[in-house]
Design an enzyme around this catalytic site. Structure first.
Site, PDB file in Angstrom:
ATOM      1  CB  SER A 150      -1.568  -3.620   1.127  1.00 25.41           C
ATOM      2  OG  SER A 150      -0.532  -4.185   1.870  1.00 25.41           O
TER       3      SER A 150
ATOM      4  CB  CYS B 219       0.918   2.753  10.324  1.00 21.20           C
ATOM      5  SG  CYS B 219       0.070   1.498   9.380  1.00 21.20           S
TER       6      CYS B 219
ATOM      7  CG  HIS C 151       0.041  -6.469   5.315  1.00 15.45           C
ATOM      8  ND1 HIS C 151      -0.191  -6.040   6.600  1.00 15.45           N
ATOM      9  CD2 HIS C 151       0.390  -5.370   4.615  1.00 15.45           C
ATOM     10  CE1 HIS C 151       0.023  -4.730   6.670  1.00 15.45           C
ATOM     11  NE2 HIS C 151       0.377  -4.300   5.466  1.00 15.45           N
TER      12      HIS C 151
ATOM     13  CB  THR D  27      13.838  -9.709  -9.124  1.00 17.07           C
ATOM     14  OG1 THR D  27      15.015  -9.383  -9.846  1.00 17.07           O
ATOM     15  CG2 THR D  27      13.499 -11.185  -9.302  1.00 17.07           C
TER      16      THR D  27
ATOM     17  N   GLY E 246       0.793  -1.224   0.000  1.00 14.38           N
ATOM     18  CA  GLY E 246       0.000   0.000   0.000  1.00 14.38           C
ATOM     19  C   GLY E 246       0.827   1.275   0.000  1.00 14.38           C
ATOM     20  CB  THR E 247       3.831   2.338   1.878  1.00 15.12           C
ATOM     21  OG1 THR E 247       3.218   2.085   3.153  1.00 15.12           O
ATOM     22  CG2 THR E 247       4.709   3.581   1.971  1.00 15.12           C
TER      23      THR E 247
ATOM     24  CD  GLN F 163      -7.118  -1.059   6.641  1.00 14.99           C
ATOM     25  OE1 GLN F 163      -7.848  -2.037   6.840  1.00 14.99           O
ATOM     26  NE2 GLN F 163      -5.922  -0.951   7.198  1.00 14.99           N
TER      27      GLN F 163
HETATM   28  N1  PLP Z   1      -3.273   2.795   3.238  1.00 14.40           N
HETATM   29  C1  PLP Z   1      -4.057   2.428   4.267  1.00 14.40           C
HETATM   30  C2  PLP Z   1      -5.467   2.907   4.321  1.00 14.40           C
HETATM   31  C3  PLP Z   1      -3.554   1.594   5.268  1.00 14.40           C
HETATM   32  O1  PLP Z   1      -4.339   1.235   6.278  1.00 14.40           O
HETATM   33  C4  PLP Z   1      -2.211   1.149   5.174  1.00 14.40           C
HETATM   34  C5  PLP Z   1      -1.625   0.320   6.236  1.00 14.40           C
HETATM   35  O2  PLP Z   1      -2.075   0.323   7.366  1.00 14.40           O
HETATM   36  C6  PLP Z   1      -1.438   1.559   4.069  1.00 14.40           C
HETATM   37  C7  PLP Z   1      -2.010   2.381   3.127  1.00 14.40           C
HETATM   38  C8  PLP Z   1      -0.025   1.093   3.889  1.00 14.40           C
HETATM   39  O3  PLP Z   1      -0.020  -0.232   3.411  1.00 14.40           O
HETATM   40  P1  PLP Z   1       1.257  -1.169   3.562  1.00 14.40           P
HETATM   41  O4  PLP Z   1       1.290  -1.605   4.989  1.00 14.40           O
HETATM   42  O5  PLP Z   1       1.016  -2.297   2.614  1.00 14.40           O
HETATM   43  O6  PLP Z   1       2.448  -0.363   3.170  1.00 14.40           O
END
Ligand code: PLP
Length: 432
Positions: A233, A368, A235, A271, A109-110, A213
């Site tokens: 994402s 986070c 996970h 990769t 996600g990031t 989410q």
């Molecule tokens: N965006 C949202 C809404 C999230 O809740 C999160 C992680 O908590 C992220 C982005 C970041 O995702 P990742 O943990 O895969 O980097």
């Protein structure tokens, strides 16, 4: 207050096992039964992360040792890896409702959020996003400000919903991108992305959705929404950490953050994480099945019922209330697994630690930002004061949650709240 939380934290750490020396490390064969030592605990922090489902582990296993090839190699090992990545991409086209050329695998996600903003915006451009986004968006916007990209942060209504007309009002001639999340990580509130998609289409502005989410909890259809970019994402949906995917509509001029090889049609060098990509696709496939089952016993309906039972009972605790309710007091549309509740006269962090000691994992604010004592920016943007924001907790249930989990939390929580209120300097009026 710190003294109380420090004391609780010390005792929490005391029960954890000491770190063992690494000298004679032996690789033990994988065993599902010994794989989950925390099974006696109740985990209600699914929005922080989720465990892999057994089917996901099973799908991934061959791609670490047996089919370990590099998907760019032309020999048989490479072909096996390439076939796995291609199959995974097929699954993702179904998950997003898009073409295979529009799926880009990445690290999560990031990276997706950063890519959407940094890869699309140039000096002089204007970005519209919201003040309740994840830090992956907010920090990227901050970085872009140093390069001459201005951002308007649209505030939510007290319910946590973004009003599409506020997005429309924020548009300027130089607005190039609108970025809005699908489901909020702290409240679960689902944003009206289809309406925002219409605003973007009518005004010819690119539209990115942070669906990290929402993925796996609500059906995603990028054509119906009309977005250009969408990030997920693995996970957060029972897949592995460190892998994700992005939908990039054909013709969207987004530049890769990473340069190097020509992987992912030159849109993301590096990769491919083959096992991770296979795990993401398996998790997506399971999510597609869950979302297709709309029967009363279907997984998502079942989860929403469990969440509602938990929420209704918690809200019977005096001095508590729901974050994510409309003016009528009823919850606005939310992801099925999430509720966020405030408790007067206590410190949320202390309650998180007290419940952890009782074997229950929940979260105050976003994981986070764990370790940060600042109140949640999401709840503050919704109009909560600092004390109430700090006294708010997020319960986010796993897809595998049971009635017994909910019963146990409901047995433990009221007593823990009462106990902490008796100790709390917030209750005593000594904390501001
Ligand atoms: N965006 C949202 C809404 C999230 O809740 C999160 C992680 O908590 C992220 C982005 C970041 O995702 P990742 O943990 O895969 O980097």
């Amino acid at each position: 207050m710190r003294q109380l939380t420090d004391r609780l934290a010390e005792s929490a750490f005391a029960i954890r096992e000491p770190i063992k020396p690494r000298g004679n490390l032996k690789i033990r064969p994988f065993s599902m039964s010994s794989g989950f030592p925390t099974s006696a605990r109740i985990y209600m922090d699914a929005n922080a992360t989720t465990p892999l489902l057994p089917e996901v582990v099973e799908a991934m296993l061959p791609y670490w040792m047996e089919h370990f090839g590099n998907a760019s190699s032309i020999h048989l090992h490479g072909q096996q890896a390439r076939t796995a990545v291609d199959r995974a991409r097929e699954t993702m086209t179904e998950f997003f409702n898009c073409h295979d050329a529009e799926v880009v695998f990445n690290s999560g996600g990031t990276e997706g959020d950063n890519t959407a903003l940094v890869g699309l915006l140039h000096p002089g451009d204007h970005l519209i996003t919201t003040s309740i986004e994840h830090s992956a968006i907010l920090e990227a916007a901050k970085r872009l400000a140093q390069c001459g990209v201005e951002t308007t942060f649209v505030a939510p209504q007290p319910s946590g919903l973004i009003d599409p007309s506020d997005i429309l009002r924020a548009i300027r001639p130089e607005t190039r991108l609108i970025s809005v999340m699908l489901a909020n990580n702290e409240t679960g509130v689902l944003q009206p992305v289809e309406e925002i998609g219409k605003v973007a289409a009518d005004t010819g502005i690119y539209f990115h959705i942070d669906a990290v989410q929402g993925a796996g909890k609500v059906k995603i259809d990028v054509r119906k929404i009309g977005c250009h970019l969408l990030s997920i994402s693995a996970h957060k949906m029972h897949g592995p950490k460190g892998v994700g995917a992005m939908f990039v509509r054909r013709g969207t001029p987004v530049e890769s953050l990473l340069v190097g090889g020509s992987h992912e049609r030159r849109r993301r060098a590096g990769t491919e994480n083959v096992a991770g990509i296979v795990g993401l696709a398996k998790a997506a496939e399971l999510a597609i099945d869950s979302l297709a089952d709309g029967t009363p016993d279907g997984p998502i309906t079942r989860l929403a019922k469990l969440r509602d039972r938990l929420e209704t009972a918690i809200l019977r605790i005096p001095g508590s209330g729901l974050n994510g309710a409309g003016a009528d007091g009823k919850p606005v549309p939310r992801a099925a697994n999430t509720t966020n509740i405030w408790f007067d006269n206590l410190e949320g962090e202390a309650l998180v630690i007290a419940l952890d000691l009782k074997g229950i994992a929940i979260s105050g604010g976003s994981a986070c930002h764990s370790g940060a004592t600042e109140p949640s920016h999401v709840l503050m943007a919704m109009g909560l004061d600092k004390i109430r924001a700090r006294a708010s907790l997020r319960f986010s249930l796993l897809k595998t949650a049971t009635d017994a989990d909910v019963d146990h939390v409901l047995r433990v929580l009221p007593e823990a709240v009462e106990h902490l209120r008796a100790l709390s300097p917030v209750a005593a009026g000594t904390l501001s």
